[in-house]
Every structure is written in structure tokens, then in C-alpha cells.
Design a protein around this motif. Structure first.
Motif, PDB file in Angstrom:
ATOM      1  N   PHE A 143     -90.553 -44.916 -61.980  1.00  0.00           N
ATOM      2  CA  PHE A 143     -90.242 -44.973 -60.552  1.00  0.00           C
ATOM      3  C   PHE A 143     -89.943 -43.578 -60.012  1.00  0.00           C
ATOM      4  O   PHE A 143     -90.466 -43.173 -58.969  1.00  0.00           O
ATOM      5  N   TYR A 144     -89.095 -42.861 -60.714  1.00  0.00           N
ATOM      6  CA  TYR A 144     -88.685 -41.528 -60.257  1.00  0.00           C
ATOM      7  C   TYR A 144     -89.853 -40.541 -60.242  1.00  0.00           C
ATOM      8  O   TYR A 144     -89.953 -39.699 -59.338  1.00  0.00           O
ATOM      9  N   ALA A 145     -90.750 -40.652 -61.206  1.00  0.00           N
ATOM     10  CA  ALA A 145     -91.802 -39.642 -61.394  1.00  0.00           C
ATOM     11  C   ALA A 145     -92.683 -39.459 -60.161  1.00  0.00           C
ATOM     12  O   ALA A 145     -93.160 -38.345 -59.895  1.00  0.00           O
ATOM     13  N   GLY A 146     -92.900 -40.533 -59.400  1.00  0.00           N
ATOM     14  CA  GLY A 146     -93.792 -40.417 -58.250  1.00  0.00           C
ATOM     15  C   GLY A 146     -93.142 -40.723 -56.915  1.00  0.00           C
ATOM     16  O   GLY A 146     -93.823 -40.818 -55.894  1.00  0.00           O
ATOM     17  N   GLY A 197     -87.016 -50.598 -57.279  1.00  0.00           N
ATOM     18  CA  GLY A 197     -85.931 -49.678 -57.584  1.00  0.00           C
ATOM     19  C   GLY A 197     -84.601 -50.367 -57.780  1.00  0.00           C
ATOM     20  O   GLY A 197     -83.589 -49.704 -58.053  1.00  0.00           O
ATOM     21  N   ASN A 198     -84.559 -51.692 -57.655  1.00  0.00           N
ATOM     22  CA  ASN A 198     -83.323 -52.453 -57.830  1.00  0.00           C
ATOM     23  C   ASN A 198     -83.081 -52.790 -59.292  1.00  0.00           C
ATOM     24  O   ASN A 198     -84.029 -52.898 -60.086  1.00  0.00           O
ATOM     25  N   MET A 199     -81.803 -53.002 -59.636  1.00  0.00           N
ATOM     26  CA  MET A 199     -81.452 -53.461 -60.977  1.00  0.00           C
ATOM     27  C   MET A 199     -82.264 -54.707 -61.329  1.00  0.00           C
ATOM     28  O   MET A 199     -82.340 -55.655 -60.544  1.00  0.00           O
ATOM     29  N   CYS A 200     -82.850 -54.706 -62.512  1.00  0.00           N
ATOM     30  CA  CYS A 200     -83.679 -55.821 -62.964  1.00  0.00           C
ATOM     31  C   CYS A 200     -82.799 -56.847 -63.679  1.00  0.00           C
ATOM     32  O   CYS A 200     -82.152 -56.529 -64.686  1.00  0.00           O
ATOM     33  N   PHE A 259     -80.933 -50.945 -53.465  1.00  0.00           N
ATOM     34  CA  PHE A 259     -81.612 -49.675 -53.230  1.00  0.00           C
ATOM     35  C   PHE A 259     -82.479 -49.720 -51.981  1.00  0.00           C
ATOM     36  O   PHE A 259     -83.279 -50.645 -51.789  1.00  0.00           O
ATOM     37  N   ALA A 260     -82.315 -48.706 -51.122  1.00  0.00           N
ATOM     38  CA  ALA A 260     -83.087 -48.519 -49.888  1.00  0.00           C
ATOM     39  C   ALA A 260     -82.842 -49.616 -48.862  1.00  0.00           C
ATOM     40  O   ALA A 260     -83.464 -49.634 -47.815  1.00  0.00           O
ATOM     41  N   GLY A 261     -81.913 -50.554 -49.172  1.00  0.00           N
ATOM     42  CA  GLY A 261     -81.581 -51.617 -48.237  1.00  0.00           C
ATOM     43  C   GLY A 261     -82.048 -52.995 -48.637  1.00  0.00           C
ATOM     44  O   GLY A 261     -81.737 -53.977 -47.966  1.00  0.00           O
ATOM     45  N   LEU A 262     -82.785 -53.106 -49.766  1.00  0.00           N
ATOM     46  CA  LEU A 262     -83.308 -54.396 -50.214  1.00  0.00           C
ATOM     47  C   LEU A 262     -82.312 -55.054 -51.170  1.00  0.00           C
ATOM     48  O   LEU A 262     -81.970 -54.461 -52.195  1.00  0.00           O
ATOM     49  N   PRO A 263     -81.837 -56.266 -50.887  1.00  0.00           N
ATOM     50  CA  PRO A 263     -80.884 -56.912 -51.793  1.00  0.00           C
ATOM     51  C   PRO A 263     -81.471 -57.145 -53.181  1.00  0.00           C
ATOM     52  O   PRO A 263     -82.660 -57.454 -53.338  1.00  0.00           O
ATOM     53  N   CYS A 264     -80.615 -56.986 -54.178  1.00  0.00           N
ATOM     54  CA  CYS A 264     -80.983 -57.324 -55.552  1.00  0.00           C
ATOM     55  C   CYS A 264     -81.070 -58.846 -55.700  1.00  0.00           C
ATOM     56  O   CYS A 264     -80.719 -59.603 -54.788  1.00  0.00           O
ATOM     57  N   ASP A 265     -81.506 -59.288 -56.874  1.00  0.00           N
ATOM     58  CA  ASP A 265     -81.586 -60.719 -57.175  1.00  0.00           C
ATOM     59  C   ASP A 265     -80.174 -61.210 -57.518  1.00  0.00           C
ATOM     60  O   ASP A 265     -79.830 -61.421 -58.674  1.00  0.00           O
ATOM     61  N   MET A 266     -79.359 -61.387 -56.474  1.00  0.00           N
ATOM     62  CA  MET A 266     -77.936 -61.631 -56.686  1.00  0.00           C
ATOM     63  C   MET A 266     -77.642 -63.001 -57.286  1.00  0.00           C
ATOM     64  O   MET A 266     -76.657 -63.159 -58.025  1.00  0.00           O
TER      65      MET A 266
END
Length: 377
Positions: A348-351, A104-107, A133-140
Motif C-alpha cells: 500500500f505504502y509503496a505506491g 488501508g484499514n485494519m484487516c 483511514f482517510a475517513g472510511l470506517p473499518c469492519d467494526m
């Protein structure tokens, strides 16, 4: 009802708030800077600027970076609307970057693809706001590399991620961004009732955000533009807002900081049990040395055909299931802007269905949630 999230309030928290209520200052007193320093020390950042919500923190972060009419700000479509609204408040235009389908994070790869096109069209973003998203860091690291290559500034929307770690460093330290923003809403990792904070290592940005949170007013003689006409003198130097946090809120947040690591450990334990029984293949992504989630949310995925009935049956059993998030561009206000859908976001949103996750959720409750969830499939 077992809610999807809830605050944890101790007697020590209550005593800290009562102490402020009995003091001389309910707001603009000494507790707010103590709270700012505690969060800054925890994150390894130089400055914290406390405000009355995560949304306010996002807004003043955009303003401090000079976002205004004619600018573009890009963010994630899987987030609360504040991640995009903050740019619109400044008169800028918003666009979205598709997400990693499993987090769910920005790709970062989608971001680079979009930047290549935008450069040719002359509409590169001024600011990019990746959402943890949800607390997981993006690939910063990769997002920061792209920022250096394409000239955009970075605001980390870490409203879900106080206590998260990226390459064994705390989220909020500013290594890969200009500003990081936290939220202290009651369902977040710690709470101040309502509240937020912007972290930065740049003294000029910190100074600007402090002005913006309090009507743009300074009482510091060294900063005055005009000659004071008396010892009462103060100046409004920009158009700011009343975004101040009270000492009452800061006292609660400061007390809660003592429990932060324990709550992160408990959230991690609960999330690990969910993953083991519901999605063991996703464990390596969420329990790695590269990214340690703060586990603000646990988002499970069911088939799109089963999502509505699963949601309804869980609610009927007293399980406070939720959905995070309807893509921002699907909101009626954003639909008027004719923004394009994104395939991974749609999938992602659908399910997606959010299951309860908070430190006091016990194993009996979690097993009950699991049993009801499996029975609906």
C-alpha cells in the motif's frame, strides 16, 4: 499551490470566535460543553469529552481503559504516529495489524490470525485501536466480535472520520467500541484550530477522561475523597494533564458543525470524480450502504517506480501532493523495537500518493490535477 487539504472558515465562524473573545470566559466556560453536546448528538453518543488535540484524546482514552506497563496495544501501521504513541505514553507495548490492501484499514482477518497466535503465546492485547483511514470506517462489527471473543477493549481512531457512516449509523455512536476519538486539526472535516474529542456511552469512562484532561482535579463535592476544609476546596484524584480545549476553539468547532453535512457531501462528490477517472473499480467499496467515507483524504496509487517522479512533478506544478502514511514501524524510533513489516502495508505504502481534497476544491482545479497526474505516468 493547491494544498492537499485546507480549512473552510466563514464569517459566521469568525463571529462565533469574536463573541467568545468579548465574553467573560476564554476557557473553562460554557461553550466547550455546548460543543461536546453538539458532537455527541450528531454521533448518537451519550458523552463527548473535548480536549486540545486528537492525540490527547487517544492518550486519555488509553488511560481510561487502564492501559499501562506490561499491556499490549495493537493498531494499524498506516496511520499518523499518534495512533501508536498514545499507548507508549502509558508505558504499554505496541504492535501492528496488517491492513486491507485496497482501503488501508485494519484487516479483520489479519487481526484474527494474529489473535490466535497471541493467545497461544500469552500476549493478547488489552486494547485494539482500528484506524478509519482517510475517513472510511473499518469492519467494526467483526472487530467488535473479536473483542468479545478475545477480551480486548476497542478505541476507534476516527480522527479522519467525523461524518462517516457504518451500516447507516454515524461513526462515533459507540455501538462497536468503548471510545471513539476525533481530531479537529485544520485539514480535518471540521476544525477548532487544534483540538479533539473522545466519545463514549460509558459514564465512568467519560468521568475519568474529564478528570484526566484537567490535572485529575475535581471540584464536585459528591466526588470528594477527603472532608473539605472550606468552600474553596478541590481535589487532585489522579495524575492528569492540561489537555483542556478553550472556549475560543469550541466556538469555532460549534459553528463549523452547521456545515458538516454539506462538507461531507462536497467531499464525496470530489472523491467520486477522482474515482470515476482514476480508479472506477474502487467505487463500490467507498460508495456502499455498508460504509460511507467522510473522505478526509483521497489516496491514489501509482507504480512504486513512478511514485517519486509523480510526486515531484505534481509539486513543481503547484499541486500539493502528499503521502499518507509512511508505515509507523519504519520510523527510526520504532525501528529500534525491531517490529516486523507487513506485506499489505508495504504494498500500500509503496505506491500511495495523496491528491488534494477539500470542500472548496473546484472542478477546474480537479481537472488540472488529473491532467498533470496522467501526464506523469
Amino acid at each position: 499551490m493547491i494544498p492537499y487539504g485546507r480549512q473552510s472558515i466563514s464569517e459566521a465562524d469568525i463571529e462565533a470566535v469574536v463573541e467568545v473573545l468579548r465574553s467573560d470566559f476564554l476557557t473553562q466556560g460554557p461553550v466547550v460543553p455546548h460543543f461536546e453536546q453538539a458532537v455527541a448528538d450528531y454521533c448518537g453518543a451519550r458523552f463527548g469529552v473535548a480536549v486540545n488535540s486528537g492525540t490527547a484524546a487517544l492518550h486519555i482514552a488509553c488511560l481510561a481503559l487502564g492501559v499501562g506497563p506490561g499491556d499490549w496495544v495493537w493498531t494499524s501501521p498506516i496511520s499518523f504516529v499518534a495512533s501508536a504513541n498514545c499507548a507508549l505514553y502509558c508505558g504499554a507495548q505496541v504492535d501492528f495489524v496488517d491492513i486491507e490492501s485496497d482501503t488501508g484499514n485494519m484487516c479483520a482477518m489479519e487481526l484474527e490470525r494474529k489473535l490466535v497466535v497471541a493467545k497461544k503465546e500469552g500476549r493478547l492485547p488489552k486494547v485494539v485501536i482500528p484506524v478509519h483511514f482517510a475517513g472510511l470506517p473499518c469492519d467494526m462489527k467483526e472487530i467488535y466480535r473479536l473483542g468479545q471473543a478475545y477480551g480486548f477493549r476497542i478505541i476507534e481512531d476516527a480522527c479522519h472520520a467525523l461524518g462517516a457512516r457504518y451500516h447507516d449509523e454515524p461513526t462515533g455512536n459507540g455501538r462497536y467500541s468503548d471510545i471513539t476519538v476525533f481530531s479537529f486539526h485544520p485539514v480535518k472535516i471540521i476544525t477548532t484550530g487544534e483540538g479533539g474529542m473522545a466519545m463514549t456511552n460509558d459514564p465512568a469512562l467519560a468521568k475519568t477522561m474529564r478528570l484526566l484532561r484537567s490535572h485529575g482535579i475535581t471540584r464536585e463535592p459528591a466526588d470528594f475523597i477527603n472532608e473539605p476544609d472550606g468552600p474553596w476546596y478541590y481535589e487532585q484524584q489522579m495524575l492528569g494533564f492540561n489537555y483542556r480545549m478553550t472556549d475560543i476553539q469550541a466556538a469555532l468547532g460549534l459553528s463549523q458543525m452547521a456545515n458538516l453535512e454539506g462538507w461531507i457531501a462536497k467531499r464525496s462528490e470530489i472523491a467520486h470524480r477522482y474515482f470515476e477517472t482514476l480508479a472506477p473499480e474502487r467505487l463500490p467499496r467507498y460508495f456502499s450502504a455498508e460504509r460511507r467515507s467522510a473522505f478526509h483524504l483521497y489516496v491514489h496509487h501509482v507504480s512504486p517506480e513512478q511514485r517519486t517522479v509523480t510526486f515531484q512533478r505534481l509539486r513543481e506544478k503547484g499541486i500539493g501532493a502528499n503521502v499518507h502514511y509512511m508505515p509507523i514501524y519504519k520510523q527510526p524510533w520504532y525501528q529500534k523495537r525491531a517490529l516486523m513489516p507487513h506485506p499489505h502495508t508495504e504494498q500500500f505504502y509503496a505506491g500511495a500518493i495523496t491528491l488534494p481534497l477539500f470542500p472548496t476544491l473546484n472542478t477546474v482545479q480537479q481537472d488540472l490535477i488529473h491532467a498533470y497526474l496522467i501526464s506523469t505516468v
